[in-house]
Design a protein around this motif. Structure first.
Motif, mmCIF file in Angstrom:
data_model
loop_
_atom_site.group_PDB
_atom_site.id
_atom_site.type_symbol
_atom_site.label_atom_id
_atom_site.label_comp_id
_atom_site.label_asym_id
_atom_site.label_seq_id
_atom_site.Cartn_x
_atom_site.Cartn_y
_atom_site.Cartn_z
ATOM 1 N N PRO A 66 2.319 4.490 -16.340
ATOM 2 C CA PRO A 66 2.993 3.427 -16.848
ATOM 3 C C PRO A 66 3.825 2.937 -15.670
ATOM 4 C CG PRO A 66 2.598 4.451 -18.156
ATOM 5 C CD PRO A 66 2.537 5.469 -17.457
ATOM 6 N N TYR A 67 4.933 3.858 -15.111
ATOM 7 C CA TYR A 67 5.674 3.139 -14.705
ATOM 8 C C TYR A 67 5.813 2.418 -13.260
ATOM 9 C CZ TYR A 67 10.083 3.679 -11.242
ATOM 10 O OH TYR A 67 10.904 2.839 -10.724
ATOM 11 N N VAL A 68 4.386 2.951 -12.435
ATOM 12 C CA VAL A 68 3.922 3.077 -11.431
ATOM 13 C C VAL A 68 3.713 1.560 -11.397
ATOM 14 C CG1 VAL A 68 1.521 3.219 -9.645
ATOM 15 C CG2 VAL A 68 3.042 5.381 -10.923
ATOM 16 N N LYS A 69 3.035 1.088 -12.405
ATOM 17 C CA LYS A 69 2.966 -0.352 -12.068
ATOM 18 C C LYS A 69 4.405 -1.549 -12.153
ATOM 19 C CE LYS A 69 0.136 -1.099 -16.045
ATOM 20 N NZ LYS A 69 -0.675 0.638 -15.740
ATOM 21 N N GLU A 70 5.620 -1.070 -12.592
ATOM 22 C CA GLU A 70 6.669 -1.603 -12.536
ATOM 23 C C GLU A 70 7.469 -1.313 -11.288
ATOM 24 O OE1 GLU A 70 9.268 -0.227 -15.622
ATOM 25 O OE2 GLU A 70 7.384 -0.108 -17.023
ATOM 26 N N ALA A 71 6.351 -0.306 -11.084
ATOM 27 C CA ALA A 71 7.587 -0.229 -9.333
ATOM 28 C C ALA A 71 7.271 -1.353 -7.756
ATOM 29 C CB ALA A 71 7.116 1.326 -8.380
ATOM 30 N N THR A 72 8.221 -1.906 -7.614
ATOM 31 C CA THR A 72 8.466 -2.963 -6.473
ATOM 32 C C THR A 72 8.175 -2.310 -4.749
ATOM 33 O OG1 THR A 72 10.708 -3.126 -6.629
ATOM 34 C CG2 THR A 72 8.997 -4.925 -7.827
ATOM 35 N N LYS A 73 8.924 -1.388 -4.367
ATOM 36 C CA LYS A 73 9.362 -0.876 -3.483
ATOM 37 C C LYS A 73 8.652 0.672 -3.285
ATOM 38 C CE LYS A 73 12.342 -0.877 0.102
ATOM 39 N NZ LYS A 73 14.232 -1.230 0.241
ATOM 40 N N ILE A 74 7.694 0.565 -3.116
ATOM 41 C CA ILE A 74 6.820 2.050 -2.910
ATOM 42 C C ILE A 74 6.882 2.567 -1.236
ATOM 43 C CG2 ILE A 74 4.518 3.561 -3.465
ATOM 44 C CD1 ILE A 74 3.834 1.189 -4.978
ATOM 45 N N ILE A 75 6.787 4.203 -0.893
ATOM 46 C CA ILE A 75 6.201 4.177 -0.118
ATOM 47 C C ILE A 75 5.202 5.801 0.344
ATOM 48 C CG2 ILE A 75 8.178 5.783 0.167
ATOM 49 C CD1 ILE A 75 9.170 5.817 3.157
ATOM 50 N N ASP A 76 4.713 5.660 0.994
ATOM 51 C CA ASP A 76 3.542 6.789 0.710
ATOM 52 C C ASP A 76 3.841 7.773 1.936
ATOM 53 O OD1 ASP A 76 1.261 7.822 0.691
ATOM 54 O OD2 ASP A 76 -0.263 5.970 1.578
ATOM 55 N N ILE A 77 3.929 8.810 1.849
ATOM 56 C CA ILE A 77 3.878 9.802 2.758
ATOM 57 C C ILE A 77 3.306 10.657 2.772
ATOM 58 C CG2 ILE A 77 6.189 11.831 3.040
ATOM 59 C CD1 ILE A 77 7.605 9.756 0.962
ATOM 60 N N GLY A 78 2.599 10.341 4.273
ATOM 61 C CA GLY A 78 1.651 11.872 4.898
ATOM 62 C C GLY A 78 0.589 10.551 4.457
ATOM 63 N N THR A 79 0.782 8.733 4.521
ATOM 64 C CA THR A 79 -0.680 8.439 4.082
ATOM 65 C C THR A 79 -2.147 8.810 4.929
ATOM 66 O OG1 THR A 79 -0.893 6.571 4.017
ATOM 67 C CG2 THR A 79 -0.052 6.776 5.968
ATOM 68 N N GLY A 80 -2.036 9.444 6.131
ATOM 69 C CA GLY A 80 -3.578 9.475 6.503
ATOM 70 C C GLY A 80 -4.011 8.365 7.210
ATOM 71 N N GLY A 81 -5.089 8.350 6.265
ATOM 72 C CA GLY A 81 -6.215 6.952 6.362
ATOM 73 C C GLY A 81 -5.704 5.650 5.260
ATOM 74 N N GLY A 82 -4.352 6.013 4.730
ATOM 75 C CA GLY A 82 -4.054 4.666 4.049
ATOM 76 C C GLY A 82 -4.263 5.294 2.281
ATOM 77 N N PHE A 83 -4.103 6.415 2.222
ATOM 78 C CA PHE A 83 -4.109 6.754 0.817
ATOM 79 C C PHE A 83 -3.239 7.654 0.155
ATOM 80 C CE2 PHE A 83 -8.367 7.930 2.732
ATOM 81 C CZ PHE A 83 -9.075 6.553 2.835
ATOM 82 N N PRO A 84 -2.760 7.187 -1.124
ATOM 83 C CA PRO A 84 -2.945 6.017 -2.049
ATOM 84 C C PRO A 84 -2.545 4.701 -1.844
ATOM 85 C CG PRO A 84 -1.918 7.057 -3.171
ATOM 86 C CD PRO A 84 -1.411 7.609 -1.803
ATOM 87 N N GLY A 85 -1.621 4.506 -0.721
ATOM 88 C CA GLY A 85 -0.566 3.506 -0.774
ATOM 89 C C GLY A 85 -1.933 2.137 -0.486
ATOM 90 N N ILE A 86 -2.875 2.074 0.409
ATOM 91 C CA ILE A 86 -3.730 0.601 0.882
ATOM 92 C C ILE A 86 -4.405 0.490 -0.550
ATOM 93 C CG2 ILE A 86 -5.013 -0.596 1.814
ATOM 94 C CD1 ILE A 86 -4.012 0.533 4.722
ATOM 95 N N PRO A 87 -5.585 1.041 -0.955
ATOM 96 C CA PRO A 87 -5.831 1.199 -2.350
ATOM 97 C C PRO A 87 -5.098 0.093 -3.471
ATOM 98 C CG PRO A 87 -6.765 2.709 -1.996
ATOM 99 C CD PRO A 87 -5.756 2.979 -0.486
ATOM 100 N N MET A 88 -3.019 0.700 -3.704
ATOM 101 C CA MET A 88 -2.323 0.416 -4.904
ATOM 102 C C MET A 88 -1.833 -0.794 -4.273
ATOM 103 S SD MET A 88 -0.530 4.073 -5.012
ATOM 104 C CE MET A 88 0.800 3.001 -6.446
ATOM 105 N N LYS A 89 -1.844 -0.978 -2.337
ATOM 106 C CA LYS A 89 -1.384 -2.536 -2.654
ATOM 107 C C LYS A 89 -2.663 -3.558 -2.544
ATOM 108 C CE LYS A 89 1.391 -5.777 -0.015
ATOM 109 N NZ LYS A 89 2.175 -6.102 -1.036
ATOM 110 N N ILE A 90 -3.394 -2.845 -2.201
ATOM 111 C CA ILE A 90 -4.606 -3.792 -2.524
ATOM 112 C C ILE A 90 -4.612 -4.512 -3.900
ATOM 113 C CG2 ILE A 90 -7.184 -4.032 -2.646
ATOM 114 C CD1 ILE A 90 -7.561 -2.556 -0.309
ATOM 115 N N VAL A 91 -4.486 -3.125 -4.850
ATOM 116 C CA VAL A 91 -5.162 -3.231 -6.131
ATOM 117 C C VAL A 91 -3.319 -4.200 -7.518
ATOM 118 C CG1 VAL A 91 -6.786 -2.529 -6.807
ATOM 119 C CG2 VAL A 91 -4.774 -1.783 -7.454
#
Length: 239
Positions: A66-91
């Motif tokens: 649940p906390y993930v929905k509250e987080a406003t400032k996020i970093i995706d480390i070793g993102t590769g093709g953008g996972f999970p960061g870009i799908p998280m940003k889209i939704v």
């Protein structure tokens, strides 16, 4: 709208709203993955439905905590093709997202995705976690760090926890067999200021993919010496 219902259900299961704009972003993202994958090695997963399930929905499953929905400032480390960061940003478009990767070709790909999808408040960093975690503007500045990078947990903790502020979280997307990694990482957790909060088993409907979300709370500052120089965490893990 072949995959709309699949993605909508995945979002609604996590209490997220899903709309047509998000769907169109995912479809465009999928097309870019397939296009770029012919030039650079982004993923071994190339079938449309597999990309949806094993990259997009798997990334959305981070919101199981649940906390993930509250987080406003996020970093995706070793993102590769953008996972999970870009799908998280889209939704969750209102979040602020940083994508960090050490390979410039992947950063070029991610920049094109951001540009084509017209995503706002998201930036890429080309570099190593060991270097950027020592910079004042990144160190202990994030509510949430996420990583789906294929690395041993002890190593991941050293690379990721320094980015997280005290009271924030690091969520690692790990495979099904994590018990040994957790045992081996006990000293690293203590030294780096982390505490295992929860392990959430993730299953994706119609897929053989099984994951665990390992949720680690940052309970105290990480000592300044960590992360050590590039490659040290692998060669000489904290024991």
């Amino acid at each position: 709208m072949e995959y709309f219902d699949m993605l909508k259900e995945a979002c609604e299961n996590e209490g997220l709203i899903f709309d047509e704009t998000m769907y169109n972003n995912f479809i465009q993202y999928k097309a870019l993955i397939k296009e770029w994958n012919e030039k650079i090695n982004l993923t071994a997963i190339t079938e449309d439905e597999e990309i949806i399930k094993k990259h997009f929905i798997d990334s959305i499953k981070v919101f199981e905590y649940p906390y993930v929905k509250e987080a406003t400032k996020i970093i995706d480390i070793g993102t590769g093709g953008g996972f999970p960061g870009i799908p998280m940003k889209i939704v969750k478009p209102e979040s602020s997202m940083v994508l960090l990767d050490s390979l410039n070709k992947r950063i070029n790909f991610l920049n094109e995705v951001i540009d084509k999808l017209e995503l706002k408040d998201i930036k890429t960093i080309h570099g190593r976690a060991e270097d950027f975690a020592q910079k004042a503007e990144y160190r202990e500045e994030f509510d949430l760090a996420v990583s789906r990078a294929v690395a041993n947990l002890t190593v991941l903790l050293e690379l990721c926890l320094p980015f997280v502020k005290v009271g924030g979280y690091f969520v690692a997307l790990k495979g099904p067999a994590i018990e040994d990694e957790i045992k081996d990482s006990k000293v690293a957790l203590k030294v780096l200021g982390g505490h295992i909060q929860e392990i959430i088993e993730v299953n994706i409907a119609g897929s053989d993919l099984k994951h665990n979300l390992l949720v680690i709370k940052k309970i105290k500052d990480t000592p300044k010496k960590y992360p050590r120089k590039a490659g040290t965490a692998n060669k000489n893990p904290i024991k």
